[in-house]
Design an enzyme around this catalytic site. Structure first.
Site, mmCIF file in Angstrom:
data_model
loop_
_atom_site.group_PDB
_atom_site.id
_atom_site.type_symbol
_atom_site.label_atom_id
_atom_site.label_comp_id
_atom_site.label_asym_id
_atom_site.label_seq_id
_atom_site.Cartn_x
_atom_site.Cartn_y
_atom_site.Cartn_z
ATOM 1 N N GLU A 84 0.878 -1.315 0.139
ATOM 2 C CA GLU A 84 0.054 -0.031 -0.026
ATOM 3 C C GLU A 84 0.762 1.207 0.029
ATOM 4 O OE1 GLU A 84 -4.090 -1.525 2.366
ATOM 5 O OE2 GLU A 84 -2.307 -0.274 3.688
ATOM 6 N N ASP A 89 -5.130 8.628 10.930
ATOM 7 C CA ASP A 89 -3.593 8.227 11.035
ATOM 8 C C ASP A 89 -3.195 8.708 12.404
ATOM 9 O OD1 ASP A 89 -3.146 6.621 8.696
ATOM 10 O OD2 ASP A 89 -3.073 8.641 7.636
ATOM 11 N N TYR A 131 -10.746 -4.495 3.718
ATOM 12 C CA TYR A 131 -9.738 -4.282 4.658
ATOM 13 C C TYR A 131 -10.629 -3.849 5.887
ATOM 14 C CZ TYR A 131 -5.774 -1.429 6.965
ATOM 15 O OH TYR A 131 -4.950 -0.949 7.534
#
Length: 288
Positions: free
Chosen positions: A56, A67, A181
């Site tokens: 990725e 994040d 995912y």
């Protein structure tokens, strides 16, 4: 229920190979352009050579809400060095001169929208990307995105979470191709010492929603985590642990060596279910 696009051969073929061998895959994440695109090229080739099954490439973004501090700093370094989405696509093109490792563009939606869906999809496909994960794009708002990317034979990967209901997981899976995912815990990205104890139940719920391969990410940082996931998931996503190696590397060569060693350790655990440092499953919620 979504099916894998017949034209997204690198991702679907790799997961088919892993399934045939009964092996857990390793998906490796790095932030593209951190600390430079030349360095990222060397890092990707090192990851692929060490056995990463899918890579990725994070598209640097100024407001990376999903994040944690490690990847936020990586985005800041990349942006400061001049990284752009167009530069990431050029990186993909450079990687394809040396490697056929499956590549997923991991981005927030804004850079994609700014470039324009059609222009982005055409450029990404031409460069050699295999799929795209837009972290903050919801299934409800993704119809044009999915249609245009599918027309260019790019997989559209979406995120499922512990807070997703069964109905929601089915909807997310229905919009996904390539793989699903699955976020192992609520919160942002970041390395953890342990995996949440409700992860097996979450994986069972996801299995009930899709036949796609399932990759688990957020908090996967030790080979022992891979041992825990063996037989439950199809792949483990390793991100912050790799970005950390890049951040502390004294040189690109040293960073590439460290990344290769990390991936080999994860692959060894994936192949044998063994680890020199087993990861406990935290009893009582998310590990801290």
């Amino acid at each position: 229920m979504a099916s894998v696009s017949p034209n997204s051969n690198r991702i679907s073929n790799r997961f088919a190979e892993l399934r045939a061998s009964g092996e857990l895959g390793i998906v490796a994440y790095i932030t593209a352009g951190d600390p430079s695109f030349d360095a990222s090229l060397q890092y990707v080739l090192a990851l692929a050579e060490a056995g990463a099954d899918v890579i990725e490439l994070g598209v640097p973004f100024s407001d990376p809400l999903a994040d944690g501090p490690m990847i936020q700093r990586a985005s800041e370094r990349a942006l400061k060095a001049g990284a752009t989405l167009a530069g990431v696509l050029n990186l993909v093109r450079s990687i394809r001169q040396s490697s056929q490792v499956p590549l997923v563009l991991f981005s927030y939606y804004n850079p994609v929208l700014q470039m324009g869906l059609e222009k982005f999809a055409a450029a990404a496909a031409s460069a050699g990307a295999d799929g795209v994960l837009a972290t903050d794009l919801t299934p409800e708002e993704s119809e044009d995105y999915r249609r245009i990317l599918a027309a260019h034979h790019l997989d559209t990967i979406f995120l499922g979470a512990p807070t997703s209901t069964d109905e929601r997981l089915a909807k997310i899976a229905g919009c996904s191709s390539g793989f699903l995912y699955l976020i192992s815990r609520t919160g942002v990205t970041g390395a953890k010492d342990a995996l949440p104890d409700d992860l097996p139940a979450l994986l069972r719920r996801a299995r009930g929603a899709t036949q796609l391969p399932i990759a688990v990410g957020f908090g996967i940082s030790l080979p022992g985590h891979v041992s825990v996931l063996g037989g439950l998931a199809d792949a483990a996503v390793v991100g912050s642990a790799l970005v950390s190696e890049i951040e502390k590397a004294p040189s690109v060569a040293a960073g590439a060596k460290a990344l290769g060693e990390r991936i080999r350790a994860f692959k060894e655990a994936a192949r044998h279910g063994l680890s020199r440092r087993e990861a406990p499953i935290h009893r009582g919620g998310v590990a801290t």
